[in-house]
Design a protein around this motif. Structure first.
Motif, mmCIF file in Angstrom:
data_model
loop_
_atom_site.group_PDB
_atom_site.id
_atom_site.type_symbol
_atom_site.label_atom_id
_atom_site.label_comp_id
_atom_site.label_asym_id
_atom_site.label_seq_id
_atom_site.Cartn_x
_atom_site.Cartn_y
_atom_site.Cartn_z
ATOM 1 N N ALA A 1 0.721 -1.175 0.160
ATOM 2 C CA ALA A 1 0.060 -0.078 -0.141
ATOM 3 C C ALA A 1 0.789 1.129 -0.017
ATOM 4 O O ALA A 1 0.279 2.337 -0.595
ATOM 5 C CB ALA A 1 -1.041 -0.044 1.074
ATOM 6 N N ASP A 2 1.858 1.273 0.739
ATOM 7 C CA ASP A 2 2.717 2.567 0.914
ATOM 8 C C ASP A 2 3.842 2.735 -0.360
ATOM 9 O O ASP A 2 4.684 3.434 -0.165
ATOM 10 C CB ASP A 2 3.485 2.706 2.276
ATOM 11 N N GLY A 3 3.911 1.596 -1.417
ATOM 12 C CA GLY A 3 4.746 1.695 -2.257
ATOM 13 C C GLY A 3 6.158 1.129 -2.058
ATOM 14 O O GLY A 3 6.888 1.314 -3.064
ATOM 15 N N MET A 4 6.228 0.675 -0.841
ATOM 16 C CA MET A 4 7.632 0.042 -0.597
ATOM 17 C C MET A 4 7.636 -1.559 -1.253
ATOM 18 O O MET A 4 6.545 -2.165 -1.486
ATOM 19 C CB MET A 4 7.745 0.237 0.848
ATOM 20 N N GLU A 5 8.738 -1.912 -1.479
ATOM 21 C CA GLU A 5 8.906 -3.002 -1.962
ATOM 22 C C GLU A 5 9.121 -4.028 -0.794
ATOM 23 O O GLU A 5 9.705 -3.836 0.256
ATOM 24 C CB GLU A 5 10.392 -3.296 -2.796
ATOM 25 N N ARG A 6 8.773 -5.389 -1.084
ATOM 26 C CA ARG A 6 9.118 -6.191 -0.117
ATOM 27 C C ARG A 6 9.649 -7.627 -0.661
ATOM 28 O O ARG A 6 9.268 -7.762 -1.827
ATOM 29 C CB ARG A 6 7.720 -6.728 0.681
ATOM 30 N N TYR A 7 10.202 -8.477 -0.120
ATOM 31 C CA TYR A 7 10.753 -9.604 -0.480
ATOM 32 C C TYR A 7 10.118 -11.041 0.350
ATOM 33 O O TYR A 7 9.917 -10.924 1.403
ATOM 34 C CB TYR A 7 12.209 -9.613 -0.576
ATOM 35 N N HIS A 8 9.910 -11.877 -0.528
ATOM 36 C CA HIS A 8 9.038 -13.111 0.023
ATOM 37 C C HIS A 8 10.212 -13.789 0.452
ATOM 38 O O HIS A 8 11.189 -14.422 -0.240
ATOM 39 C CB HIS A 8 8.581 -13.974 -1.249
ATOM 40 N N LEU A 9 10.342 -14.398 1.725
ATOM 41 C CA LEU A 9 11.340 -15.359 2.264
ATOM 42 C C LEU A 9 10.539 -16.390 2.509
ATOM 43 O O LEU A 9 9.981 -16.413 3.715
ATOM 44 C CB LEU A 9 12.121 -14.507 3.494
ATOM 45 N N ASP A 10 10.993 -17.404 2.033
ATOM 46 C CA ASP A 10 10.443 -18.721 2.115
ATOM 47 C C ASP A 10 11.138 -19.520 3.194
ATOM 48 O O ASP A 10 12.460 -19.192 3.549
ATOM 49 C CB ASP A 10 10.490 -19.883 0.737
ATOM 50 N N GLU A 11 10.467 -20.503 3.904
ATOM 51 C CA GLU A 11 11.125 -21.006 4.979
ATOM 52 C C GLU A 11 12.418 -21.686 4.578
ATOM 53 O O GLU A 11 13.215 -22.175 5.397
ATOM 54 C CB GLU A 11 10.028 -22.136 5.513
ATOM 55 N N ASP A 12 12.356 -22.222 3.430
ATOM 56 C CA ASP A 12 13.760 -23.026 2.817
ATOM 57 C C ASP A 12 14.856 -22.118 2.760
ATOM 58 O O ASP A 12 15.877 -22.535 2.598
ATOM 59 C CB ASP A 12 13.367 -23.555 1.479
ATOM 60 N N HIS A 13 14.744 -20.761 2.719
ATOM 61 C CA HIS A 13 15.784 -20.010 2.861
ATOM 62 C C HIS A 13 16.465 -19.671 4.216
ATOM 63 O O HIS A 13 17.472 -19.019 4.406
ATOM 64 C CB HIS A 13 15.409 -18.435 1.974
ATOM 65 N N ILE A 14 15.874 -20.089 5.210
ATOM 66 C CA ILE A 14 16.011 -19.807 6.800
ATOM 67 C C ILE A 14 16.811 -20.953 7.110
ATOM 68 O O ILE A 14 16.548 -22.189 7.121
ATOM 69 C CB ILE A 14 14.930 -19.562 7.405
ATOM 70 N N ASP A 15 17.967 -20.446 7.954
ATOM 71 C CA ASP A 15 18.773 -21.313 8.642
ATOM 72 C C ASP A 15 18.485 -21.558 10.191
ATOM 73 O O ASP A 15 18.387 -22.536 10.752
ATOM 74 C CB ASP A 15 20.097 -20.916 8.732
ATOM 75 N N GLU A 16 18.037 -20.445 10.833
ATOM 76 C CA GLU A 16 17.658 -20.479 12.279
ATOM 77 C C GLU A 16 16.695 -19.310 12.546
ATOM 78 O O GLU A 16 17.090 -18.088 11.938
ATOM 79 C CB GLU A 16 18.876 -20.541 13.015
ATOM 80 N N ILE A 17 15.603 -19.626 13.341
ATOM 81 C CA ILE A 17 14.850 -18.586 13.814
ATOM 82 C C ILE A 17 15.386 -18.243 15.605
ATOM 83 O O ILE A 17 14.908 -19.539 16.009
ATOM 84 C CB ILE A 17 13.510 -18.785 13.500
ATOM 85 N N THR A 18 15.508 -17.163 15.705
ATOM 86 C CA THR A 18 15.769 -17.116 17.499
ATOM 87 C C THR A 18 14.478 -16.111 17.932
ATOM 88 O O THR A 18 13.664 -15.569 17.151
ATOM 89 C CB THR A 18 17.084 -16.638 17.755
ATOM 90 N N ARG A 19 14.606 -15.747 19.204
ATOM 91 C CA ARG A 19 13.639 -14.968 19.696
ATOM 92 C C ARG A 19 13.812 -13.542 19.137
ATOM 93 O O ARG A 19 12.683 -12.863 19.157
ATOM 94 C CB ARG A 19 13.921 -14.744 21.083
ATOM 95 N N ASP A 20 14.892 -13.251 18.511
ATOM 96 C CA ASP A 20 14.963 -11.679 18.110
ATOM 97 C C ASP A 20 15.286 -11.648 16.566
ATOM 98 O O ASP A 20 15.150 -10.441 16.030
ATOM 99 C CB ASP A 20 16.333 -11.156 18.937
ATOM 100 N N GLU A 21 15.652 -12.808 15.933
ATOM 101 C CA GLU A 21 16.129 -12.573 14.551
ATOM 102 C C GLU A 21 15.807 -13.870 13.898
ATOM 103 O O GLU A 21 15.872 -14.927 14.324
ATOM 104 C CB GLU A 21 17.653 -12.219 14.350
#
Length: 82
Positions: free
Chosen positions: A56-76
């Motif tokens: 809506a605000d004209g900003m670009e976003r990128y799709h990050l699939d679960e396959d691209h992720i190494d680790e999810i922590t509490r903060d990052e």
């Protein structure tokens, strides 16, 4: 590692393998995080992620699939090496 994205991941920093912040998760849905890119998001990473320009605000976003992720922590969310 198999990462499972949830709405609790919204607002988390997304970091590359060197720990540099490359963006922030704007929204999560159906196993995909929509990431607002930061200044440190390289063209190499952008080229591997799908772009979403229907924000809506004209900003670009990128799709990050679960396959691209190494680790999810509490903060990052840490990406795998591309």
């Amino acid at each position: 590692m198999c990462a499972n994205l949830t709405v609790d991941d919204e607002g988390k920093r997304v970091v590359n393998t060197n720990g540099k912040e490359i963006g922030v998760v704007d929204e999560v849905g159906a196993g995909v995080a929509f990431v607002e890119p930061g200044a440190e998001m390289s063209e190499s990473i952008k080229s591997r992620l799908s772009r979403d320009r229907d924000v809506a605000d004209g900003m670009e976003r990128y799709h990050l699939d679960e396959d691209h992720i190494d680790e999810i922590t509490r903060d990052e969310i840490r990406l795998q090496r591309f």
